[in-house]
Design a protein around this motif. Sequence first.
Motif, PDB file in Angstrom:
ATOM      1  N   GLY A 147     -71.481 -11.325 -22.169  1.00 19.96           N
ATOM      2  CA  GLY A 147     -72.762 -10.607 -22.112  1.00 19.96           C
ATOM      3  C   GLY A 147     -73.002  -9.808 -23.389  1.00 19.96           C
ATOM      4  O   GLY A 147     -74.111  -9.813 -23.947  1.00 19.96           O
ATOM      5  N   ARG A 148     -71.954  -9.160 -23.902  1.00 16.98           N
ATOM      6  CA  ARG A 148     -72.142  -8.335 -25.101  1.00 16.98           C
ATOM      7  C   ARG A 148     -72.414  -9.210 -26.325  1.00 16.98           C
ATOM      8  O   ARG A 148     -73.232  -8.876 -27.177  1.00 16.98           O
ATOM      9  CB  ARG A 148     -70.915  -7.428 -25.311  1.00 16.98           C
ATOM     10  N   ALA A 149     -71.770 -10.394 -26.388  1.00 15.05           N
ATOM     11  CA  ALA A 149     -72.044 -11.315 -27.509  1.00 15.05           C
ATOM     12  C   ALA A 149     -73.512 -11.739 -27.466  1.00 15.05           C
ATOM     13  O   ALA A 149     -74.181 -11.871 -28.495  1.00 15.05           O
ATOM     14  CB  ALA A 149     -71.126 -12.538 -27.412  1.00 15.05           C
ATOM     15  N   MET A 150     -74.032 -11.924 -26.249  1.00 12.68           N
ATOM     16  CA  MET A 150     -75.411 -12.405 -26.081  1.00 12.68           C
ATOM     17  C   MET A 150     -76.434 -11.395 -26.620  1.00 12.68           C
ATOM     18  O   MET A 150     -77.473 -11.783 -27.155  1.00 12.68           O
ATOM     19  CB  MET A 150     -75.702 -12.653 -24.597  1.00 12.68           C
ATOM     20  N   ILE A 151     -76.140 -10.113 -26.501  1.00 12.18           N
ATOM     21  CA  ILE A 151     -77.134  -9.115 -26.906  1.00 12.18           C
ATOM     22  C   ILE A 151     -77.439  -9.259 -28.402  1.00 12.18           C
ATOM     23  O   ILE A 151     -78.597  -9.362 -28.819  1.00 12.18           O
ATOM     24  CB  ILE A 151     -76.639  -7.689 -26.567  1.00 12.18           C
ATOM     25  N   ARG A 152     -76.385  -9.393 -29.213  1.00 16.71           N
ATOM     26  CA  ARG A 152     -76.572  -9.541 -30.671  1.00 16.71           C
ATOM     27  C   ARG A 152     -77.234 -10.890 -30.967  1.00 16.71           C
ATOM     28  O   ARG A 152     -78.161 -10.995 -31.772  1.00 16.71           O
ATOM     29  CB  ARG A 152     -75.215  -9.437 -31.356  1.00 16.71           C
ATOM     30  N   ILE A 153     -76.773 -11.933 -30.261  1.00 18.26           N
ATOM     31  CA  ILE A 153     -77.303 -13.280 -30.514  1.00 18.26           C
ATOM     32  C   ILE A 153     -78.796 -13.324 -30.201  1.00 18.26           C
ATOM     33  O   ILE A 153     -79.588 -13.878 -30.965  1.00 18.26           O
ATOM     34  CB  ILE A 153     -76.505 -14.332 -29.691  1.00 18.26           C
ATOM     35  N   CYS A 154     -79.210 -12.692 -29.102  1.00 19.71           N
ATOM     36  CA  CYS A 154     -80.628 -12.744 -28.720  1.00 19.71           C
ATOM     37  C   CYS A 154     -81.506 -12.061 -29.761  1.00 19.71           C
ATOM     38  O   CYS A 154     -82.596 -12.538 -30.070  1.00 19.71           O
ATOM     39  CB  CYS A 154     -80.837 -12.092 -27.351  1.00 19.71           C
ATOM     40  N   LYS A 155     -81.011 -10.981 -30.360  1.00 22.46           N
ATOM     41  CA  LYS A 155     -81.808 -10.296 -31.400  1.00 22.46           C
ATOM     42  C   LYS A 155     -82.041 -11.273 -32.556  1.00 22.46           C
ATOM     43  O   LYS A 155     -83.157 -11.427 -33.054  1.00 22.46           O
ATOM     44  CB  LYS A 155     -81.086  -9.056 -31.910  1.00 22.46           C
ATOM     45  N   GLU A 156     -81.001 -11.965 -32.987  1.00 26.23           N
ATOM     46  CA  GLU A 156     -81.128 -12.882 -34.129  1.00 26.23           C
ATOM     47  C   GLU A 156     -81.947 -14.114 -33.747  1.00 26.23           C
ATOM     48  O   GLU A 156     -82.718 -14.641 -34.543  1.00 26.23           O
ATOM     49  CB  GLU A 156     -79.729 -13.261 -34.639  1.00 26.23           C
ATOM     50  N   GLU A 157     -81.831 -14.529 -32.478  1.00 28.13           N
ATOM     51  CA  GLU A 157     -82.569 -15.722 -32.019  1.00 28.13           C
ATOM     52  C   GLU A 157     -84.067 -15.467 -32.092  1.00 28.13           C
ATOM     53  O   GLU A 157     -84.861 -16.374 -32.362  1.00 28.13           O
ATOM     54  CB  GLU A 157     -82.170 -16.029 -30.574  1.00 28.13           C
ATOM     55  N   SER A 158     -84.489 -14.208 -31.896  1.00 25.84           N
ATOM     56  CA  SER A 158     -85.926 -13.906 -31.951  1.00 25.84           C
ATOM     57  C   SER A 158     -86.450 -14.163 -33.356  1.00 25.84           C
ATOM     58  O   SER A 158     -87.526 -14.723 -33.544  1.00 25.84           O
ATOM     59  CB  SER A 158     -86.181 -12.451 -31.561  1.00 25.84           C
ATOM     60  N   PHE A 159     -85.641 -13.790 -34.359  1.00 23.96           N
ATOM     61  CA  PHE A 159     -86.045 -14.074 -35.761  1.00 23.96           C
ATOM     62  C   PHE A 159     -86.158 -15.587 -35.947  1.00 23.96           C
ATOM     63  O   PHE A 159     -87.115 -16.099 -36.533  1.00 23.96           O
ATOM     64  CB  PHE A 159     -85.025 -13.457 -36.726  1.00 23.96           C
TER      65      PHE A 159
END
Length: 309
Positions: A147-159
């Motif tokens: 879950g914690r890995a996903m938080i950072r990944i989702c921010k970058e995925e939006s870009f």
Amino acid sequence: PDAALQAAFDATIGRGDRIEPRDWMPDAYRRTLVRQIAQHAHSEIIGMQPEGAWIGRAPSLRRKAILLAKVQDEAGHGLYLYSACETLGVSRAELTELLLAGRQKYSSIFNYPTPSYADVGTIGWLVDGAAICNQVPLCRTSYGPYGRAMIRICKEESFHQRQGYELLMTMMRGTDEQRAMVQESVDRFWWPSLMMFGPPDADSPNSARSMAWGVKRNSNDELRQKFVDMTVPQAEALGVTLPDPDLRWNEERGHHDFGEPDWDELAAVIGGDGPCNAQRMAHRRAAHEDGAWVRDAATAFAERTEADR
Ligand code: 3HC
């Protein structure tokens, strides 16, 4: 297992709280997490290939810089996810061997070719858009490190999604040829993007347990529907049509009705018979073998440094 340990695990999951690496967990829970997180990590790394092919051929320095940053992000996403998986007692070396031996999977979507530059935009808009729909709920998955890995990944995925959409919007404001390139690319990637979410719920052997364990927060069909509803207005704003004659708004449902993806195609692609499976695996294998000297050198250096202490 000790009934008290199972009860504590069930209570944590029941409260919607997180399971952490040192907590007791059922073997089957551990196994399904290794399966899913490894597959997710493999998807990020293999996903660098279709777009990476365009870094040397980007039409401007700006597009090249953006694409370079995005592909580099995917490598980082793989790194976070392999690290999360390692907290479950497996090593990324083992996981790489399992991938290369065809015993672990990666996302079907990366087995499609990218013959047109518009595919760089379409992957950002549709594939990363689908990934966002699938990954935002995973920020609340029951296993802490994932879950914690996903938080950072989702921010970058939006870009990633925004840059793809902006690229396509720019092309749609260009020439007739550019508009045709975008439409041709969308026609090729629409259905494979819907298949990314997995088989229909009725044919999803892992979903029931994954949902019961809080690993999966929404079903495959729910997220697919959410993606369609999110994407239709974006396609209208772009001025492209989506290649589905059954796609229409359904007032009663409050959602878009859409046609049935080709599940035989998904099964074939997952089974290794997609257009690019052999090429993607050969490339991954070559990269692993060509990189062996770097791993050996790093290991030798670490051992010498340890010996010098
Ligand atoms: N590609 C490859 N295999 C797939 C698949 C797909 N699109 N969809 C389903 N499968 C496989 C499953 O892995 C499972 O096989 P297995 O038991 O051998 O692992 C089988 O088909 C049945 O599917 P289930 O629905 O029962 O499996 P899951 O409950 O695991 O659901 C999933 C599949 C929705 C993909 C889930 O695994 C998941 O959410 N994974 C994490 C997210 C992820 O991997 N996304 C991939 C996107 S790539 C990416 O994010 C990169 C970005 O930068 C674009």
